[in-house]
Scaffold this active site. Structure first.
Site, PDB file in Angstrom:
ATOM      1  N   LYS A 142       0.809  -1.222   0.000  1.00 32.40           N
ATOM      2  CA  LYS A 142       0.000   0.000   0.000  1.00 32.40           C
ATOM      3  C   LYS A 142       0.843   1.274   0.000  1.00 32.40           C
ATOM      4  O   LYS A 142       2.036   1.251   0.301  1.00 32.40           O
ATOM      5  CB  LYS A 142      -1.001  -0.042   1.149  1.00 32.40           C
ATOM      6  CG  LYS A 142      -2.159  -0.981   0.785  1.00 32.40           C
ATOM      7  CD  LYS A 142      -3.316  -0.942   1.711  1.00 32.40           C
ATOM      8  CE  LYS A 142      -4.404  -1.902   1.184  1.00 32.40           C
ATOM      9  NZ  LYS A 142      -5.412  -2.192   2.185  1.00 32.40           N
TER      10      LYS A 142
ATOM     11  N   ARG B 208      -3.656  -9.852   5.270  1.00 30.10           N
ATOM     12  CA  ARG B 208      -4.065 -10.007   3.862  1.00 30.10           C
ATOM     13  C   ARG B 208      -2.892  -9.545   3.008  1.00 30.10           C
ATOM     14  O   ARG B 208      -2.540  -8.375   3.039  1.00 30.10           O
ATOM     15  CB  ARG B 208      -5.318  -9.150   3.637  1.00 30.10           C
ATOM     16  CG  ARG B 208      -5.906  -9.240   2.242  1.00 30.10           C
ATOM     17  CD  ARG B 208      -7.130  -8.312   2.129  1.00 30.10           C
ATOM     18  NE  ARG B 208      -7.705  -8.366   0.807  1.00 30.10           N
ATOM     19  CZ  ARG B 208      -7.280  -7.646  -0.234  1.00 30.10           C
ATOM     20  NH1 ARG B 208      -6.279  -6.807  -0.085  1.00 30.10           N
ATOM     21  NH2 ARG B 208      -7.868  -7.760  -1.404  1.00 30.10           N
TER      22      ARG B 208
END
Ligand code: HH2
Length: 276
Positions: A222, A256
């Site tokens: 991210k 995740r």
């Protein structure tokens, strides 16, 4: 603690790795690479071989600014992949906010509904509540991926995300979903600036202490990791593994991730060094 899902009661006494399978042409980190059913299924098999405890299959990109797609297109992307993935022996989750896709995936036997909108689209909650045992992941986000970054204003992000998750879990339980079917997610990168994401990691223990259900966290590749390291998306492996370890160290039950093999190795070492 356990996570009850359609076919599995997942023991969360050790950290679990959820492998990401994006069947999208425009996903922020691996868009287009698993665009066909066969390629996506081959990727699922590879992630299971690498040690994924769960697979998360999504057909709509949720990256900031992503356009929403028509439901039929999303269903056509994910359902054949879910059908194949259900034969691989691990719990399978569908990453969707769309009730029609949830319903179809649940009819195939999917184990978990992972919804970045926390079942807030009309009839999404009913869809999961009608099912006797499917698991659900409720994530914090404000607005929609197209507009969410304009809503990244918080007084105390950890308190506000915690308030939302506590309240949403209560609402989902009062609709008839048993507590042990629910896992919660602070939504890293969703309506949050880098300082908010980092506060949620540094103070993650506060969040874990407030919530009566386990935490699932997604840091993989991210933007905040790009900001910290100056690395482009495909150069964020080390940063992603470090963030996953930090999240587990601060009490996350499920991470995740895109890079399953590296995360599984790192968690083995963490378990030996810091685990029970
Ligand atoms: N992040 C993304 C998508 N789904 N689900 C949960 N529960 N938590 C997350 O943090 C989360 C999520 C975005 O990441 P990715 O799947 O890599 O990209 P895209 O949304 O572009 O498919």
């Amino acid at each position: 603690m356990h996570w009850q899902t359609t076919r599995f009661r997942i023991d969360l006494s050790r950290p679990r790795v959820m492998g990401i399978v994006n069947v999208t042409p425009d996903s922020f980190s691996d868009g287009g690479r698993h665009g066909t059913t066969a390629a996506a299924l081959a990727h699922c098999e590879r992630l299971v071989e690498e040690g994924a405890d769960l697979l998360d299959i999504g057909g709509e990109s949720t990256r900031p600014g992503a356009a929403s797609i028509v439901v039929a297109e999303e269903a056509a992307r994910v359902l054949p992949v879910i059908e194949g993935a259900l034969r691989l022996g691990v719990p399978v989750s569908v990453d969707t906010s769309e009730p029609a896709v949830m319903r179809a995936a649940l009819a195939l036997g999917v184990d978990i509904v992972n919804d970045v909108r926390a079942l807030r689209r009309p009839s999404a909650l009913a869809c999961v509540a009608e099912h006797p045992s499917a698991g659900v992941c409720l994530m914090h986000m404000r607005g929609d991926p197209a507009t969410m970054q304009a809503q990244a204003e918080y007084g105390d992000v950890v308190a506000e995300v915690g308030d939302f998750l506590v309240q949403r879990a209560a609402e989902v339980m009062s609709a008839g979903v048993a507590a042990e079917r629910i896992v919660l997610d602070p939504g890293i990168g969703f309506a949050k600036r880098p300082e908010h994401n980092l506060a949620l990691l540094r103070r993650q223990r506060e969040l874990v202490a407030r919530l009566s259900r386990p935490l699932l966290v997604g840091w993989s590749r991210k933007g905040t990791l790009g900001l910290l390291t100056g690395r482009a998306i495909h150069e964020r492996l080390a940063a992603s593994v470090a963030a996953a370890l930090a999240a587990v160290h601060h009490g996350a039950a499920v991470v995740r991730v895109h890079d399953v093999a590296a995360t599984v190795d790192a968690l083995k070492v963490w378990q030996a060094a810091c685990g029970d």
